[in-house]
Design an enzyme around this catalytic site. Structure first.
Site, PDB file in Angstrom:
ATOM      1  N   TYR A  15       1.146  12.883   4.338  1.00  7.00           N
ATOM      2  CA  TYR A  15      -0.034  13.352   3.328  1.00  7.00           C
ATOM      3  C   TYR A  15      -1.404  12.604   3.931  1.00  7.00           C
ATOM      4  CZ  TYR A  15      -2.964  13.909  -0.714  1.00  7.00           C
ATOM      5  OH  TYR A  15      -3.791  14.141  -1.675  1.00  7.00           O
ATOM      6  N   LEU A  37       9.498  11.887  10.296  1.00  4.15           N
ATOM      7  CA  LEU A  37       9.480  13.254   9.465  1.00  4.15           C
ATOM      8  C   LEU A  37      10.259  12.996   8.249  1.00  4.15           C
ATOM      9  CD1 LEU A  37       9.400  16.004  12.142  1.00  4.15           C
ATOM     10  CD2 LEU A  37       7.600  15.038  10.995  1.00  4.15           C
ATOM     11  N   ALA A  77       2.686   4.737   8.350  1.00  2.00           N
ATOM     12  CA  ALA A  77       4.309   4.771   7.956  1.00  2.00           C
ATOM     13  C   ALA A  77       4.693   3.915   7.247  1.00  2.00           C
ATOM     14  CB  ALA A  77       4.847   4.671   9.363  1.00  2.00           C
ATOM     15  N   ALA A  78       4.967   4.050   5.906  1.00  2.00           N
ATOM     16  CA  ALA A  78       5.487   3.175   4.838  1.00  2.00           C
ATOM     17  C   ALA A  78       5.988   3.924   3.736  1.00  2.00           C
ATOM     18  CB  ALA A  78       4.308   2.250   4.363  1.00  2.00           C
ATOM     19  N   SER A 120      -3.634  -0.888  -0.083  1.00  5.23           N
ATOM     20  CA  SER A 120      -3.558  -0.256  -1.319  1.00  5.23           C
ATOM     21  C   SER A 120      -4.038  -0.980  -2.459  1.00  5.23           C
ATOM     22  CB  SER A 120      -2.036   0.098  -1.784  1.00  5.23           C
ATOM     23  OG  SER A 120      -1.953   0.547  -3.157  1.00  5.23           O
ATOM     24  N   TYR A 144       6.114  -2.764  -4.090  1.00  8.77           N
ATOM     25  CA  TYR A 144       5.311  -1.899  -2.847  1.00  8.77           C
ATOM     26  C   TYR A 144       4.007  -2.682  -2.702  1.00  8.77           C
ATOM     27  CZ  TYR A 144       1.888   1.195  -1.784  1.00  8.77           C
ATOM     28  OH  TYR A 144       0.646   2.087  -1.081  1.00  8.77           O
ATOM     29  N   LYS A 148       2.206  -4.415   0.863  1.00 10.03           N
ATOM     30  CA  LYS A 148       0.903  -4.418   1.479  1.00 10.03           C
ATOM     31  C   LYS A 148       0.134  -5.676   1.488  1.00 10.03           C
ATOM     32  CE  LYS A 148       0.990   0.061   1.750  1.00 10.03           C
ATOM     33  NZ  LYS A 148       0.775   0.704   2.958  1.00 10.03           N
ATOM     34  N   ARG A 224      -7.545   6.117 -14.021  1.00 12.16           N
ATOM     35  CA  ARG A 224      -7.665   5.797 -12.537  1.00 12.16           C
ATOM     36  C   ARG A 224      -8.735   6.547 -11.706  1.00 12.16           C
ATOM     37  NH1 ARG A 224      -4.718   3.087 -14.525  1.00 12.16           N
ATOM     38  NH2 ARG A 224      -2.340   2.766 -14.299  1.00 12.16           N
TER      39      ARG A 224
HETATM   40  C1  WQD Z   1      -1.589   7.565 -12.149  1.00 12.06           C
HETATM   41  C2  WQD Z   1      -1.739   7.681 -13.829  1.00 12.06           C
HETATM   42  C3  WQD Z   1       0.298   7.230 -14.687  1.00 12.06           C
HETATM   43  C4  WQD Z   1       2.811  10.813 -12.961  1.00 12.06           C
HETATM   44  C5  WQD Z   1       0.279   4.434  -7.355  1.00 12.06           C
HETATM   45  C6  WQD Z   1       0.756   3.202  -6.732  1.00 12.06           C
HETATM   46  C7  WQD Z   1      -0.622   2.959  -5.831  1.00 12.06           C
HETATM   47  C8  WQD Z   1      -1.144   3.986  -5.193  1.00 12.06           C
HETATM   48  C9  WQD Z   1      -1.400   5.200  -5.874  1.00 12.06           C
HETATM   49  C10 WQD Z   1      -0.397   4.051  -2.685  1.00 12.06           C
HETATM   50  C11 WQD Z   1      -0.928   6.624 -14.327  1.00 12.06           C
HETATM   51  C12 WQD Z   1       0.150   8.635 -14.997  1.00 12.06           C
HETATM   52  C13 WQD Z   1       1.616   9.627 -13.290  1.00 12.06           C
HETATM   53  C14 WQD Z   1       3.554  11.315 -13.998  1.00 12.06           C
HETATM   54  C15 WQD Z   1       1.792  10.324 -15.569  1.00 12.06           C
HETATM   55  N1  WQD Z   1      -0.023   4.259  -4.077  1.00 12.06           N
HETATM   56  N2  WQD Z   1       1.218   9.645 -14.595  1.00 12.06           N
HETATM   57  N3  WQD Z   1       2.611  11.307 -15.376  1.00 12.06           N
HETATM   58  O1  WQD Z   1       0.401   4.299 -10.535  1.00 12.06           O
HETATM   59  O2  WQD Z   1      -2.202   4.416 -10.437  1.00 12.06           O
HETATM   60  O3  WQD Z   1      -1.036   4.088  -8.493  1.00 12.06           O
HETATM   61  O4  WQD Z   1      -0.250   5.485  -6.758  1.00 12.06           O
HETATM   62  O5  WQD Z   1      -1.065   3.364  -2.363  1.00 12.06           O
HETATM   63  O6  WQD Z   1      -0.271   1.814  -5.140  1.00 12.06           O
HETATM   64  O7  WQD Z   1       0.982   2.135  -7.672  1.00 12.06           O
HETATM   65  O8  WQD Z   1      -0.719   6.401  -9.714  1.00 12.06           O
HETATM   66  O9  WQD Z   1      -0.189   8.698  -9.654  1.00 12.06           O
HETATM   67  O10 WQD Z   1       1.607   7.192 -10.165  1.00 12.06           O
HETATM   68  O11 WQD Z   1      -0.313   7.449 -11.735  1.00 12.06           O
HETATM   69  O12 WQD Z   1       1.624  10.139 -16.848  1.00 12.06           O
HETATM   70  O13 WQD Z   1       4.079  12.335 -13.892  1.00 12.06           O
HETATM   71  O14 WQD Z   1      -1.001   8.964 -13.821  1.00 12.06           O
HETATM   72  O15 WQD Z   1       1.226   6.852 -15.852  1.00 12.06           O
HETATM   73  O16 WQD Z   1      -1.562   6.255 -15.593  1.00 12.06           O
HETATM   74  P1  WQD Z   1      -0.895   4.900  -9.954  1.00 12.06           P
HETATM   75  P2  WQD Z   1       0.117   7.556 -10.366  1.00 12.06           P
END
Ligand code: WQD
Length: 329
Positions: A15, A37, A77-78, A120, A144, A148, A224
């Site tokens: 992505y 892939l 890649a991770a 991250s 995770y 990193k 966020r």
């Molecule tokens: C965002 C908000 C959830 C899904 C993660 C990784 C971080 C980075 C980004 C790579 C939170 C809420 C989410 C859902 C929800 N990854 N949510 N319903 O947790 O901030 O970060 O992804 O680098 O390392 O930890 O992202 O998109 O999972 O969640 O309510 O189905 O959306 O609770 O508040 P997050 P997220």
């Protein structure tokens, strides 16, 4: 503007990686992609790049990829699902940590010095203050995030002992799709908020869950910092230029400095698409801090980088062009 370089992008069918590959090709660089892939999509790889289907854990695949003698390696890649990393640490240790160490050791063999690393915001863990700057303590709250951090610490040693120069780019919440609509393959089995919202709008899932609305935030849902992948791509290009021009390491946050709540995200997606999002409020997800936002002053200062596409409307307009297109996979 930098000379045209030969670059290797691991995870370049993914992505985020595919957006950086496209910009590198756009700028005339010679791009080789190494991707197994497992998560990435071949159709997302810019046709000007050469794709090697292989794995960073396979020494022969690595040798093949490094034998093109790239000047710079971008490493995406991770595995990245924070929740999964807490139930299957071995999967994350093997691919993220061991995979990266194998890549670094191969770089030493091939005398490749420049490394742009997809890190991250998860390295920070529970925020002690926000917006979070690069001086914030590093206490990852999930495995995770620890992988990193472990890689960043190894990069410090490999730089000090072997002269590797690296840029560790700490993404906050990557989202959106290519502003020119050229990348159209959807993420496979996403867990992050924005693709889950779009899958729900597109009818790919019946409903989604909002993990708690009882946080100490204005509307009770978590906040966020959402950064558009096209903004991330520009930052990676500038990070490469920084390494080649300054020959010194760089560790910066990539975010907007602004936060948006889960409900704001859902409301924006509904407004932009004109469709309702089916959701139910459930319990909190363990490990979710109420609010996270980046201080991006260092990236602005050192890279001259400024997010341009990371407003929620642009994010969901670009995502809708993919998720509401019946032909996109
Ligand atoms: C965002 C908000 C959830 C899904 C993660 C990784 C971080 C980075 C980004 C790579 C939170 C809420 C989410 C859902 C929800 N990854 N949510 N319903 O947790 O901030 O970060 O992804 O680098 O390392 O930890 O992202 O998109 O999972 O969640 O309510 O189905 O959306 O609770 O508040 P997050 P997220």
């Amino acid at each position: 503007m930098q000379d045209k370089q030969s670059v290797l992008v691991t995870g370049g069918a993914g992505y985020i990686g595919s957006h950086i590959v496209q910009l590198l090709c756009e700028m005339g660089h010679r791009v080789t992609v190494l991707d197994n892939l497992s998560l990435g999509r071949e159709e997302n790889v810019d046709k000007r790049a050469s794709l090697l289907v292989g794995d960073i854990l396979n020494r022969d695949d690595l040798r093949k990829a490094l034998s093109v003698q790239p000047r710079v390696i971008f490493h995406f890649a991770a595995w990245k699902a924070a929740g999964e990393s807490m139930t299957d640490p071995a999967k994350y240790a093997t691919n993220n940590i061991c995979g990266t160490l194998g890549l670094l050791n191969a770089m030493l063999e091939y005398d490749i010095r420049y490394f742009v690393f997809s890190s991250s915001a998860a390295v920070y863990g529970e925020p002690q203050y926000t917006p979070i700057d690069e001086k914030h303590p590093l206490h990852p709250a999930n495995y995770y995030g620890y992988t990193k951090l472990a890689i960043e610490e190894n990069l410090q040693w490999y730089s000090r002992l072997k002269g590797i120069r690296y840029a560790a780019l700490r993404y906050f919440n990557a989202t959106g799709y290519d502003i020119h609509g050229r990348i159209r393959g959807k993420e496979k089995n996403p867990a992050n908020l924005s693709p889950v919202v779009m899958e729900t709008i597109a009818g790919l899932r019946h409903e989604m869950q909002v993990f708690g609305d009882d946080y100490e935030t204005p509307d009770g849902t978590c906040i966020r910092d959402y950064i558009h992948v096209s903004d991330l791509a520009v930052a990676h290009l500038k990070a490469m230029e920084y390494l080649l021009e300054n020959d010194e390491n760089l560790v910066v946050n990539l975010g907007t400095g602004e936060g948006h709540s889960v409900k704001e995200v859902i409301q924006t997606a509904e407004r932009v698409t004109g469709k309702k999002v089916n959701y139910t409020i459930t319990d909190r997800r363990p490990g979710d801090p109420p609010a996270l936002a980046a201080s991006n002053h260092l990236a602005k200062e050192l890279l001259g980088w400024q997010p341009e596409y990371s407003d929620l409307d642009t994010i969901f307009r670009t995502m809708a062009s993919v998720y509401l297109d019946k032909d996109s996979k």
